[in-house]
Design a protein around this motif. Sequence first.
Motif, mmCIF file in Angstrom:
data_model
loop_
_atom_site.group_PDB
_atom_site.id
_atom_site.type_symbol
_atom_site.label_atom_id
_atom_site.label_comp_id
_atom_site.label_asym_id
_atom_site.label_seq_id
_atom_site.Cartn_x
_atom_site.Cartn_y
_atom_site.Cartn_z
ATOM 1 N N LEU A 159 0.811 -1.219 0.000
ATOM 2 C CA LEU A 159 0.000 0.000 0.000
ATOM 3 C C LEU A 159 0.843 1.268 0.000
ATOM 4 C CD1 LEU A 159 -2.720 -1.189 2.551
ATOM 5 C CD2 LEU A 159 -3.017 -0.909 0.085
ATOM 6 N N SER A 160 2.077 1.156 0.469
ATOM 7 C CA SER A 160 2.937 2.345 0.518
ATOM 8 C C SER A 160 3.325 2.831 -0.878
ATOM 9 C CB SER A 160 4.199 2.065 1.342
ATOM 10 O OG SER A 160 5.022 1.107 0.692
ATOM 11 N N ARG A 161 3.209 1.967 -1.884
ATOM 12 C CA ARG A 161 3.565 2.377 -3.244
ATOM 13 C C ARG A 161 2.708 3.544 -3.715
ATOM 14 N NH1 ARG A 161 3.350 -3.846 -5.330
ATOM 15 N NH2 ARG A 161 5.040 -4.641 -4.007
ATOM 16 N N ASN A 162 1.430 3.537 -3.301
ATOM 17 C CA ASN A 162 0.523 4.612 -3.690
ATOM 18 C C ASN A 162 -0.012 5.385 -2.488
ATOM 19 O OD1 ASN A 162 0.539 4.049 -6.576
ATOM 20 N ND2 ASN A 162 -0.632 2.208 -6.081
ATOM 21 N N TYR A 165 -4.579 3.889 2.286
ATOM 22 C CA TYR A 165 -4.951 3.689 3.683
ATOM 23 C C TYR A 165 -4.841 2.218 4.096
ATOM 24 C CZ TYR A 165 -6.897 8.352 4.569
ATOM 25 O OH TYR A 165 -7.053 9.695 4.785
ATOM 26 N N LEU A 166 -4.571 2.049 5.363
ATOM 27 C CA LEU A 166 -4.636 0.738 6.012
ATOM 28 C C LEU A 166 -5.226 0.940 7.391
ATOM 29 C CD1 LEU A 166 -3.861 -2.333 6.230
ATOM 30 C CD2 LEU A 166 -1.676 -1.564 7.177
ATOM 31 N N ALA A 266 -4.176 4.760 9.078
ATOM 32 C CA ALA A 266 -3.141 5.674 8.576
ATOM 33 C C ALA A 266 -2.898 5.384 7.107
ATOM 34 C CB ALA A 266 -1.846 5.518 9.355
ATOM 35 N N ARG A 267 -2.361 6.388 6.426
ATOM 36 C CA ARG A 267 -1.858 6.152 5.076
ATOM 37 C C ARG A 267 -0.494 5.468 5.175
ATOM 38 N NH1 ARG A 267 -4.466 8.326 0.826
ATOM 39 N NH2 ARG A 267 -5.932 10.038 1.174
ATOM 40 N N CYS A 268 -0.286 4.460 4.357
ATOM 41 C CA CYS A 268 0.986 3.745 4.371
ATOM 42 C C CYS A 268 2.043 4.559 3.625
ATOM 43 C CB CYS A 268 0.841 2.381 3.708
ATOM 44 S SG CYS A 268 -0.229 1.256 4.603
ATOM 45 N N LEU A 269 3.141 4.828 4.306
ATOM 46 C CA LEU A 269 4.255 5.553 3.717
ATOM 47 C C LEU A 269 5.518 4.717 3.847
ATOM 48 C CD1 LEU A 269 3.581 9.092 5.272
ATOM 49 C CD2 LEU A 269 2.819 8.252 3.042
ATOM 50 N N GLN A 270 6.472 4.956 2.960
ATOM 51 C CA GLN A 270 7.741 4.243 3.034
ATOM 52 C C GLN A 270 8.371 4.459 4.414
ATOM 53 O OE1 GLN A 270 9.085 2.200 0.844
ATOM 54 N NE2 GLN A 270 7.541 2.504 -0.747
ATOM 55 N N GLY A 271 8.849 3.377 5.005
ATOM 56 C CA GLY A 271 9.499 3.464 6.306
ATOM 57 C C GLY A 271 8.593 3.180 7.482
ATOM 58 N N MET A 272 7.271 3.189 7.255
ATOM 59 C CA MET A 272 6.351 2.850 8.347
ATOM 60 C C MET A 272 6.341 1.343 8.541
ATOM 61 S SD MET A 272 3.207 5.505 7.563
ATOM 62 C CE MET A 272 2.265 5.108 9.049
ATOM 63 N N THR A 273 6.305 0.911 9.798
ATOM 64 C CA THR A 273 6.355 -0.516 10.106
ATOM 65 C C THR A 273 4.991 -1.029 10.537
ATOM 66 O OG1 THR A 273 7.011 -0.035 12.389
ATOM 67 C CG2 THR A 273 8.775 -0.405 10.776
ATOM 68 N N ALA A 274 4.766 -2.319 10.327
ATOM 69 C CA ALA A 274 3.464 -2.918 10.598
ATOM 70 C C ALA A 274 3.043 -2.775 12.056
ATOM 71 C CB ALA A 274 3.498 -4.393 10.202
ATOM 72 N N ASP A 275 4.019 -2.816 12.975
ATOM 73 C CA ASP A 275 3.639 -2.774 14.391
ATOM 74 C C ASP A 275 3.111 -1.406 14.819
ATOM 75 O OD1 ASP A 275 6.012 -1.378 14.325
ATOM 76 O OD2 ASP A 275 7.068 -2.657 15.755
ATOM 77 N N MET A 276 3.264 -0.374 13.981
ATOM 78 C CA MET A 276 2.662 0.915 14.299
ATOM 79 C C MET A 276 1.139 0.794 14.384
ATOM 80 S SD MET A 276 4.848 3.506 11.876
ATOM 81 C CE MET A 276 6.618 3.747 12.097
ATOM 82 N N TRP A 277 0.561 0.029 13.471
ATOM 83 C CA TRP A 277 -0.902 -0.114 13.451
ATOM 84 C C TRP A 277 -1.389 -0.914 14.667
ATOM 85 C CZ3 TRP A 277 1.634 1.093 9.090
ATOM 86 C CH2 TRP A 277 1.018 1.975 8.187
#
Length: 306
Positions: A159-162, A165-166, A266-277
């Motif tokens: 999802l971070s490619r575009n 949201y997740l 949140a919107r998925c951005l490069q560098g965001m990790t799964a455990d944030m959610w």
Amino acid sequence: MTHKSTILIVDDEISNIEIMNAILEDDYEICFATSGEQALEIARTIFPDLILLDILLPGIDGFEVCRQLKTDELMADVPVIFTTGLGDTEDEVRGLMLGAIDYVTKPIQPIILKARVGNHVELKRLRDQLAEIAVTDALTGLSNRRRLEQTLKTETSRLSRNEEYLSVIMVDIDFFKQFNDTYGHPAGDRCITMVASAMNRAVKRTSDLPARYGGEEFACVLPGADADMAYSVAREIQQQVRALNIPHQKSDIGPYVTVSMGIATARCLQGMTADMWTHHADSQLYISKSNGRDRITQTTFEADHA
């Protein structure tokens, strides 16, 4: 109707593709590519069950295609058989070192090709079955925490490619310890199973993943879902659980089993990790429980505040 496995044939000679297609088409769905770049694009789109890969290709060669496939988490388990007329031991060793499982030499011998493809497709099917068992919760039939974490990692990357949201929903059965103490562990297991079924009914999109997180706690991964969509799913879970009317005489908030929920979006951005959610959703779940339970609390967070 039996599902046919999909074979991707990669060769820059159309005549070779036609020969292999004629040998395999009765038993498999066949796709083909004529260059290394096209092979990677198609493979990442269709996720074939096996790839027949020529070494000598225009652009990037078969070795590089294999290397890229084996370093891609989504493609690494797809078996690769090299098809080559080189007949060079060094090339064979190099291919096997890159992760290929077998070699078929040209000119193609139909019996050998059918046998080797059939053996490796069956082995992959058995591996896939074992992998499915490993990520399935035995009690509820839902995905387990391992698959949840795998899915979150995959979806945050995709999802971070575009910058899509997740959302993640964490779900907890209210006063479950008291339920177990009152009705016994067999009844507790039935309660967990019934809540899992209610979640399955509430989570309707095939892309969404309901999972048992552990004990009496569940989670849902909702790719592409914004805050409003996630809240609607949570409300449906809440209503489905209430409709079960599972008696709970030791609950402090009512005569039936209820659930508390926390949502993180949140919107998925490069560098965001799964455990944030999961961290944010768990924090919202804690707020729901602290504020009286049987409720939904949500947050929308950004990478800077993760």
